[in-house]
Motif scaffolding. Structure first.
Motif, PDB file in Angstrom:
ATOM      1  N   HIS A  58       0.854  -1.188   0.000  1.00  0.00           N
ATOM      2  CA  HIS A  58       0.000   0.000   0.000  1.00  0.00           C
ATOM      3  C   HIS A  58       0.890   1.239   0.000  1.00  0.00           C
ATOM      4  CE1 HIS A  58      -3.345   2.568   0.311  1.00  0.00           C
ATOM      5  NE2 HIS A  58      -4.192   1.655   0.751  1.00  0.00           N
ATOM      6  N   LYS A  60       0.041   4.228   0.415  1.00  0.00           N
ATOM      7  CA  LYS A  60      -0.412   5.318   1.281  1.00  0.00           C
ATOM      8  C   LYS A  60       0.673   5.711   2.289  1.00  0.00           C
ATOM      9  CE  LYS A  60      -3.165   4.525   4.656  1.00  0.00           C
ATOM     10  NZ  LYS A  60      -4.481   4.258   5.241  1.00  0.00           N
ATOM     11  N   ALA A 101      -7.745   0.431  -3.181  1.00  0.00           N
ATOM     12  CA  ALA A 101      -8.365  -0.397  -2.140  1.00  0.00           C
ATOM     13  C   ALA A 101      -9.283   0.456  -1.278  1.00  0.00           C
ATOM     14  CB  ALA A 101      -7.287  -1.068  -1.296  1.00  0.00           C
ATOM     15  N   ARG A 158     -15.230  -1.256   9.724  1.00  0.00           N
ATOM     16  CA  ARG A 158     -15.150   0.068   9.096  1.00  0.00           C
ATOM     17  C   ARG A 158     -16.005   0.009   7.824  1.00  0.00           C
ATOM     18  NH1 ARG A 158      -9.240   2.347   7.436  1.00  0.00           N
ATOM     19  NH2 ARG A 158      -9.417   0.669   5.907  1.00  0.00           N
ATOM     20  N   HIS A 187      -8.954  -5.572   4.983  1.00  0.00           N
ATOM     21  CA  HIS A 187      -7.866  -4.937   5.735  1.00  0.00           C
ATOM     22  C   HIS A 187      -8.176  -5.170   7.215  1.00  0.00           C
ATOM     23  CE1 HIS A 187      -5.105  -2.008   7.385  1.00  0.00           C
ATOM     24  NE2 HIS A 187      -6.092  -1.269   7.840  1.00  0.00           N
ATOM     25  N   TYR A 192      -4.254  -3.489  14.970  1.00  0.00           N
ATOM     26  CA  TYR A 192      -3.621  -2.397  15.723  1.00  0.00           C
ATOM     27  C   TYR A 192      -4.125  -2.297  17.166  1.00  0.00           C
ATOM     28  CZ  TYR A 192      -1.209  -0.659  11.627  1.00  0.00           C
ATOM     29  OH  TYR A 192      -0.360  -0.540  10.547  1.00  0.00           O
ATOM     30  N   GLY A 231      -4.274  -7.862   4.304  1.00  0.00           N
ATOM     31  CA  GLY A 231      -3.077  -7.136   4.694  1.00  0.00           C
ATOM     32  C   GLY A 231      -3.214  -5.878   5.508  1.00  0.00           C
ATOM     33  N   SER A 232      -2.487  -5.928   6.618  1.00  0.00           N
ATOM     34  CA  SER A 232      -2.097  -4.746   7.392  1.00  0.00           C
ATOM     35  C   SER A 232      -0.679  -5.101   7.846  1.00  0.00           C
ATOM     36  CB  SER A 232      -3.019  -4.550   8.598  1.00  0.00           C
ATOM     37  OG  SER A 232      -2.787  -5.547   9.588  1.00  0.00           O
ATOM     38  N   THR A 233       0.108  -4.140   8.225  1.00  0.00           N
ATOM     39  CA  THR A 233       1.492  -4.483   8.594  1.00  0.00           C
ATOM     40  C   THR A 233       1.566  -5.429   9.803  1.00  0.00           C
ATOM     41  OG1 THR A 233       2.508  -2.610   7.498  1.00  0.00           O
ATOM     42  CG2 THR A 233       3.675  -3.480   9.441  1.00  0.00           C
ATOM     43  N   ARG A 249      -1.206  -6.806   1.122  1.00  0.00           N
ATOM     44  CA  ARG A 249      -1.064  -5.372   0.866  1.00  0.00           C
ATOM     45  C   ARG A 249      -0.602  -4.581   2.086  1.00  0.00           C
ATOM     46  NH1 ARG A 249      -6.102  -6.282   0.647  1.00  0.00           N
ATOM     47  NH2 ARG A 249      -6.392  -4.485   1.983  1.00  0.00           N
ATOM     48  N   PRO A 250       0.490  -4.935   2.721  1.00  0.00           N
ATOM     49  CA  PRO A 250       0.952  -4.113   3.844  1.00  0.00           C
ATOM     50  C   PRO A 250       1.495  -2.784   3.311  1.00  0.00           C
ATOM     51  CG  PRO A 250       2.607  -5.736   3.293  1.00  0.00           C
ATOM     52  CD  PRO A 250       1.436  -6.012   2.385  1.00  0.00           C
ATOM     53  N   GLY A 251       1.406  -1.749   4.117  1.00  0.00           N
ATOM     54  CA  GLY A 251       1.923  -0.445   3.699  1.00  0.00           C
ATOM     55  C   GLY A 251       2.990   0.084   4.641  1.00  0.00           C
ATOM     56  N   ASN A 252       2.648   0.101   5.922  1.00  0.00           N
ATOM     57  CA  ASN A 252       3.497   0.759   6.915  1.00  0.00           C
ATOM     58  C   ASN A 252       4.883   0.123   7.061  1.00  0.00           C
ATOM     59  OD1 ASN A 252       4.324   0.959  10.023  1.00  0.00           O
ATOM     60  ND2 ASN A 252       3.188   2.796   9.471  1.00  0.00           N
TER      61      ASN A 252
HETATM   62  C1  LIG Z   1      -7.507  -1.039   2.694  1.00  0.00           C
HETATM   63  C2  LIG Z   1      -6.134  -1.034   3.266  1.00  0.00           C
HETATM   64  N1  LIG Z   1      -5.261  -1.968   2.852  1.00  0.00           N
HETATM   65  C3  LIG Z   1      -3.985  -2.021   3.315  1.00  0.00           C
HETATM   66  C4  LIG Z   1      -3.546  -1.109   4.270  1.00  0.00           C
HETATM   67  C5  LIG Z   1      -2.128  -1.203   4.778  1.00  0.00           C
HETATM   68  O1  LIG Z   1      -2.108  -1.427   6.158  1.00  0.00           O
HETATM   69  P1  LIG Z   1      -0.842  -1.014   7.043  1.00  0.00           P
HETATM   70  O2  LIG Z   1      -0.727   0.465   6.971  1.00  0.00           O
HETATM   71  O3  LIG Z   1      -1.148  -1.531   8.398  1.00  0.00           O
HETATM   72  O4  LIG Z   1       0.326  -1.694   6.462  1.00  0.00           O
HETATM   73  C6  LIG Z   1      -4.424  -0.122   4.730  1.00  0.00           C
HETATM   74  C7  LIG Z   1      -3.980   0.847   5.723  1.00  0.00           C
HETATM   75  O5  LIG Z   1      -4.693   1.657   6.232  1.00  0.00           O
HETATM   76  C8  LIG Z   1      -5.752  -0.077   4.222  1.00  0.00           C
HETATM   77  O6  LIG Z   1      -6.634   0.834   4.632  1.00  0.00           O
END
Ligand SMILES: Cc1ncc(COP(=O)(O)O)c(C=O)c1O
Length: 381
Positions: A58, A60, A101, A158, A187, A192, A231-233, A249-252
């Protein structure tokens, strides 16, 4: 927008215009330790590869094409973004496989997605038939089909549909003109809230298993499900090990932050993004103030338990209070700060920090090696 985006054919990380030692950097500044960044990218890519999972980080977290290119070079299949406008920035920068996403709704967005789908492999999230129809109508009128993934609620509460409703909604989506149901995604952001590493691991395993079951239920209706995306980190390593999951799809993870350290996802040595700040006032022995407030750090809380606004690296003292330009450190007994001293702050949440800054300074061996443009910052539509 164009000039802020280095193109895909260019190098990933451009050398800084001039050699700058850290001591000369104006504060507050966002620093990215390049060696740690590279290690984080490589480790997640390895974990995905080991389990035969497609990694779609991700974006973001960094919103920076230069960092996205490092992730692709390490094996990511494409990127994930949250907004149509973020997809536009990354497509312009040369990324050719993007997943938005987020439950995108509205004919205006549909028209922009149609233009994007001419240029890249694209998919977007949906979580209702009504919302999906607003996009499908635009694509059907152009005799085109948009790939969609149905968002499933695996516990964050959510967006996303309840697991028991997945087959019925998938059936209706698959029958809508102008759309192709590529798969399911979730997600597990409730990772968290995990108070122990075991609790986080349980969220990840459940995320994977719930999604694999939901995909099987849809396939049972004769509807092909190509992608099962999680996916979340905190949950990623646990969810991607579950059979039936195809994409993560981890981002952080590229940066990590104080919340990931508190959750036990990583150690301090795995945190790539820090804020360089200057102590501008020491009004009392138990109080020091830095030039980084909420405009630099954001006001996001520490997870899983609330606890100040960032760690001061190398010290036990923490930032207890922020106003826009001021960060107030509660100085613990035995520690002291002096005016003019520079400190490194580990923020609670790195993803929102990048959204507040035009550029990040890539640092190696005490020198600024590169300036990283945060080209997709503020792209909210
Ligand atoms: C839809 C979605 N996918 C993936 C992620 C990535 O998660 P993380 O930031 O915990 O890695 C997020 C983060 O907010 C998200 O909203």
């Amino acid at each position: 927008m164009e000039e802020a985006v280095e193109h895909a054919s260019g190098p990933s990380l451009l050398p800084a215009d001039r050699v700058q030692m850290l001591d000369d950097v104006a504060t507050p500044a966002v620093l990215v330790d390049l060696a740690v960044l590279e290690r984080n990218i490589a480790r997640m890519a390895d974990a995905a590869r080991r389990h035969g999972i497609r990694l779609r980080p991700h974006a973001k977290t960094h919103k920076a094409p230069a960092i996205g290119r490092l992730q692709i070079a390490a094996g990511a299949v494409g990127l994930c973004v949250a907004k149509t406008s973020e997809a536009e920035v990354f497509a312009t920068a040369g990324f050719d496989d993007l997943f938005v996403a987020f439950p995108v709704v509205g004919a205006d967005k549909g028209r922009r997605l149609l233009a994007l789908a001419d240029r890249i492999r694209l998919a977007v999230g949906v979580d209702s038939v009504e919302g999906a129809r607003t996009l499908g109508d635009v694509f059907a009128a152009a005799s085109r089909r948009l790939d969609v993934l149905l968002e499933v609620d695996t516990g964050l509460h959510r967006v996303g549909v309840a697991t028991e409703t997945v087959p019925g909604i998938a059936r209706r989506l698959a029958d809508l003109p102008g759309l192709r149901l590529r798969g399911l995604f979730t997600h597990a952001g409730h990772s968290y809230a995990g108070e122990t590493p075991e609790a986080v691991a349980a969220v990840g395993a459940d995320e994977g298993r719930t999604m694999a079951r939901a995909a099987e239920a849809v396939r049972g209706l004769g509807i092909p499900i190509e992608e099962v995306s999680v996916g979340s980190t905190p949950s990623a390593r646990h969810a991607l090990a579950v059979a039936g999951v195809t994409e993560c799809r981890p981002g952080n993870y590229v940066f990590h932050d104080a919340s990931q350290v508190s959750l036990g996802t990583c150690g301090l040595e795995d945190c790539a993004l820090t804020i360089l700040a200057t102590v501008v006032s020491v009004p009392a022995p138990d109080r020091a103030v830095v030039d980084a407030g909420s405009k630099t750090l954001s006001s996001d809380p520490l997870r899983p338990r609330i606890g100040g606004h960032g760690f001061v690296l190398g010290r036990a003292s923490r930032l207890s209070r922020l106003s826009e330009e001021h960060g107030v450190i509660d100085v613990v007994p035995g520690e002291s700060f002096r005016v003019g001293e520079r400190v490194r702050i580990l923020p609670n949440h790195a993803c929102v920090v990048s959204n507040l800054h035009d550029r990040l300074l890539g640092v190696r061996d005490g020198r600024v090696e590169t300036e990283i443009a945060v080209a997709a910052r503020g792209r909210v539509q």
